[in-house]
Each structure stands twice: as structure tokens, then as C-alpha cells.
Design an enzyme around this catalytic site. Structure first.
Site, PDB file in Angstrom:
ATOM      1  N   ARG A   1      28.211   7.701 -16.259  1.00 45.58           N
ATOM      2  CA  ARG A   1      29.481   8.417 -16.376  1.00 45.58           C
ATOM      3  C   ARG A   1      29.983   8.274 -17.808  1.00 45.58           C
ATOM      4  O   ARG A   1      30.469   7.217 -18.187  1.00 45.58           O
ATOM      5  CB  ARG A   1      30.487   7.798 -15.394  1.00 45.58           C
ATOM      6  CG  ARG A   1      31.742   8.616 -15.160  1.00 45.58           C
ATOM      7  CD  ARG A   1      32.797   7.773 -14.443  1.00 45.58           C
ATOM      8  NE  ARG A   1      33.459   6.881 -15.389  1.00 45.58           N
ATOM      9  CZ  ARG A   1      33.988   5.700 -15.077  1.00 45.58           C
ATOM     10  NH1 ARG A   1      33.932   5.229 -13.858  1.00 45.58           N
ATOM     11  NH2 ARG A   1      34.580   4.961 -16.006  1.00 45.58           N
TER      12      ARG A   1
ATOM     13  N   HIS B   1      36.754   7.448 -15.443  1.00 42.89           N
ATOM     14  CA  HIS B   1      36.558   7.769 -14.017  1.00 42.89           C
ATOM     15  C   HIS B   1      37.232   9.104 -13.688  1.00 42.89           C
ATOM     16  O   HIS B   1      36.623  10.016 -13.135  1.00 42.89           O
ATOM     17  CB  HIS B   1      37.112   6.645 -13.143  1.00 42.89           C
ATOM     18  CG  HIS B   1      37.207   7.003 -11.700  1.00 42.89           C
ATOM     19  ND1 HIS B   1      36.097   7.230 -10.925  1.00 42.89           N
ATOM     20  CD2 HIS B   1      38.284   7.207 -10.893  1.00 42.89           C
ATOM     21  CE1 HIS B   1      36.490   7.548  -9.689  1.00 42.89           C
ATOM     22  NE2 HIS B   1      37.800   7.544  -9.654  1.00 42.89           N
TER      23      HIS B   1
ATOM     24  N   TYR C   1      37.794  -1.559 -19.796  1.00 41.95           N
ATOM     25  CA  TYR C   1      36.854  -2.402 -19.047  1.00 41.95           C
ATOM     26  C   TYR C   1      35.379  -2.225 -19.420  1.00 41.95           C
ATOM     27  O   TYR C   1      34.520  -2.869 -18.845  1.00 41.95           O
ATOM     28  CB  TYR C   1      37.046  -2.194 -17.538  1.00 41.95           C
ATOM     29  CG  TYR C   1      36.960  -0.754 -17.071  1.00 41.95           C
ATOM     30  CD1 TYR C   1      35.722  -0.129 -16.901  1.00 41.95           C
ATOM     31  CD2 TYR C   1      38.110  -0.009 -16.814  1.00 41.95           C
ATOM     32  CE1 TYR C   1      35.647   1.181 -16.476  1.00 41.95           C
ATOM     33  CE2 TYR C   1      38.034   1.303 -16.390  1.00 41.95           C
ATOM     34  CZ  TYR C   1      36.801   1.900 -16.224  1.00 41.95           C
ATOM     35  OH  TYR C   1      36.720   3.198 -15.817  1.00 41.95           O
TER      36      TYR C   1
END
Ligand SMILES: [Mg+2]
Length: 369
Positions: free
Chosen positions: A265, A269, A278
Site C-alpha cells: 500500500r 490507509h 507508523y
């Protein structure tokens, strides 16, 4: 455990296979599948990838400028959607998660409808053309749509129809009970289902290493007694090839199987997320080297199926197409606010009737003092 003990013997063993035709530099390895001889197919696959990326970019821009709700980008995962779109037949049923827009476009969903959906408009899930008419709307709840494939597959079996259902989900969904329940039932009834898991390395902020102790998702198929395999999900030729093989196995009575498409990805998100909090920049940079578009374009040019002139033309056309979809979305008149009550029940329960009336009387937000 001590398998050398004389009282202990092996009763089953499993292997995981991984398929890749195009490496990350766009160099072909192995004998390419038959469809790789079909220039028009190859070009159509590339065109869909580029159009999907242009759409994705436009959708993010709309959200960033306050013109669209939260949006889940498919950046870096376009090859999977394109492969699904080309591997399924018109009669099959697709039950999508939320990053396989390319497959939905291939099956007749207008780009405008995907924007309507993320704009909070129910009509964006009412697919009205092509094979998408029998597909399910994209599912944002994680994994809840996976068992629905059991119902569809069972219907095909009862009716003795040579049709297949493909259900897609992410790596995170494979930790859900819904996923295991579906995997558990599929082989028992030998249903014509392909479970496609797009393993993009992250479930929002949770890395795959913390999602499961299993080294692959593919092996989760073995618990249900079906074949499971991995494919390079950034290699559109490999992904289409593996999906077609799984689909035809299901169609000919061979039962369900699971394909784990290994991808990454590249975006956050969703637009409500900031992945920089993160994950490190080096990881993302390394993933860009595996970009599905880049490698396919290199191979297409090297194999004489694509030119710089084709590219210029396509880039212009893809941007214009995404822009036209955005304009069509922005020009769509909003639904009445009370429409939120209209699609959950066949007959609205009494206790919701007064709420509907009250919302209808108030009119759209901002229309009253
Ligand atoms: Mg994921």
C-alpha cells in the site's frame, strides 16, 4: 514436537508456491501465458492501470479540497484490480473490498459511482451497467462480506451453473472470524469460490508481522482443505494468470482456492490516516521500486507493445477521463437527507417512521436557521 519419536508420524504436509513473470525491473522470467501473445489484451490491461491511477489521484485531490468524504486509495495495488477485471467472465460475480476499483471499472462501474459512494451517496453502490449489475457493492467493513461468497457459490452449485464468485479482502480481514468461517465452509461444499487476499503489508497501522504469526496468508487455505498460493500482486501478468487458473478450477468443479497477492500500500490507509506516524520513509521508497505500473510499462515497451507516443496519448486521456468523472460527481444533485432511512429495511419499522418524517421536514443541512 519430536517427529523422530517412533509413535509420531507425518499425516499431512503443505507447500506454498509463488508465481512471478515480470520482476521489478520489468524483465520477463519463465514462459509467459497465452494471453501475453494478445497485443490488444496487453494494451487494455495497461490502459486500465493508468486510468485507475489517474482516477485515484483525482479522488485524493477531491478529498483534500473538501469535495469528497474519506477515500481509500489503491495506489500501488492497481495490478490486482486489473487482473480481476480481466480474469472474471461476465457471468461471474465479484464481491469486492475497497481497493479493487480497476476491476469494478472493467465490469462496468462508472468512475462517478465510486466517487458518489465515497461522497456518502447510496446511489454510488447501485451499479447499473455490464457485469457489475450482478456484483456486490464494495465493502468497507472488514471481512464481513467474505461469507457472502458462500451464499453466492452455493446458489451457483444448486442451479448447476458454471459460474464463479471471486471475493477479495485484505491481509487484516484474514484475522477475522468471518474469513475463517467462509474458508471453513467453502471446501466442505466444494463451492466455486476464489478467495483473493491483497496482502499490502499493512492493516491501517498494523504491520503484517503483527497481524499473524503465519509467514503467509496462503497457508490459511490449508485449514479449510483448499489450495492456497502466493502471487506477485504487482505483476499484472502473473496475477491474471494465477487468478484465471483458480477461476477455471472452480468453474470446472475443482472447488475453492485462495490466492494471496503480495503487494504494498503506497498511500495512507485512507485519506483519514497519516502513515508517516507508523512506517519509515525507506520502506515506502523501497516499495516504489516494485511499482506495478513501472515494471509493466518497461516490459510493454521492450516487447514492442507500447510506445512513447501511446504513453503521451494515454496520460492525457486518463487525466481527462478522471476529470470528467469528478465533474459528473460534483454535478450530481444530492439525495434528500431522509434517503438514509430508505435502503436498510424493505418496510421501515414504525419507530423509525417519525424520525424519517422529522428529517424530511428539516430538509438538507444548512437549509434552515
Ligand atoms: Mg492490508
Amino acid at each position: 514436537m519430536d517427529s523422530n519419536h517412533s509413535a509420531t508420524r507425518r499425516v499431512a504436509s503443505f507447500e506454498i508456491f509463488y508465481t512471478q513473470f515480470l520482476n521489478q525491473d520489468g524483465v520477463a522470467c519463465g514462459d509467459l501465458p497465452a494471453f501475453a501473445q494478445d497485443r490488444e489484451q496487453l494494451r487494455a490491461m495497461y490502459q486500465l492501470m493508468v486510468r485507475t491511477r489517474a482516477f485515484d489521484k483525482k479522488a485524493v485531490a477531491l478529498q483534500r479540497t473538501g469535495q469528497l468524504g474519506t477515500y481509500a486509495a489503491c495506489l500501488g495495488q492497481e495490478a490486482i484490480g486489473v487482473s480481476i477485471g480481466h480474469a472474471l467472465k461476465a457471468d461471474d460475480v465479484f464481491i469486492p473490498a475497497y481497493r479493487e476499483y480497476a476491476a469494478q471499472f472493467a465490469r462496468g462501474v462508472p468512475m462517478r459511482d465510486i466517487l458518489l459512494y465515497w461522497g456518502g451517496d447510496e446511489r454510488g453502490m447501485n451499479y447499473e451497467s455490464g457485469p457489475s449489475m450482478q456484483d456486490f457493492p464494495l465493502s468497507v467493513p472488514i471481512g464481513t462480506h467474505v461469507p457472502q461468497a458462500i451464499g453466492v457459490g452455493y446458489a451457483f452449485k444448486l442451479r448447476k451453473q458454471p459460474r464463479v464468485v471471486l471475493v477479495s479482502c485484505g491481509d487484516g480481514a484474514t484475522s477475522k472470524g468471518d474469513f475463517y468461517e467462509a474458508v471453513s465452509s467453502a471446501k466442505v461444499w466444494n463451492l466455486p469460490i476464489v478467495f483473493l487476499v491483497s496482502n499490502n503489508g499493512w492493516a491501517i497501522s498494523l504491520p503484517f508481522s503483527r497481524q499473524t504469526g503465519a509467514p503467509t496468508v496462503a497457508q490459511k487455505a490449508f485449514a479449510g482443505g483448499m489450495p492456497g498460493e502466493q502471487v506477485d500482486g504487482n505483476d499484472v501478468i502473473a496475477t491474471r494468470f494465477v487468478l484465471e487458473r483458480a477461476i477455471e478450477r472452480a468453474r470446472s468443479g475443482g472447488g475453492p482456492s485462495l490466492v494471496e497477492a503480495v503487494t504494498y500500500r503506497l498511500h495512507d490507509h485512507t485519506t483519514a490516516d497519516d502513515a508517516r506516524r507508523y512506517r519509515g520513509a525507506e520502506e515506502v521508497e523501497a516499495a516504489w521500486a516494485r511499482d506495478p505500473l513501472k515494471r509493466y510499462k518497461i516490459w510493454m515497451e521492450a516487447s514492442g507493445n507500447w510506445s512513447a507516443e501511446d504513453e503521451d496519448k494515454l496520460q492525457l486521456e486518463a487525466t481527462a477521463t478522471a476529470e470528467a468523472a469528478a465533474q459528473a460527481f460534483l454535478k450530481t444533485e444530492s439525495q434528500a437527507p431522509e434517503s438514509i432511512f430508505d435502503h436498510l429495511y424493505a418496510t421501515l419499522p414504525k419507530n423509525l417512521e417519525w424520525q424519517r418524517e422529522e428529517v424530511a421536514a428539516r430538509g438538507p443541512v444548512g437549509s434552515h436557521a
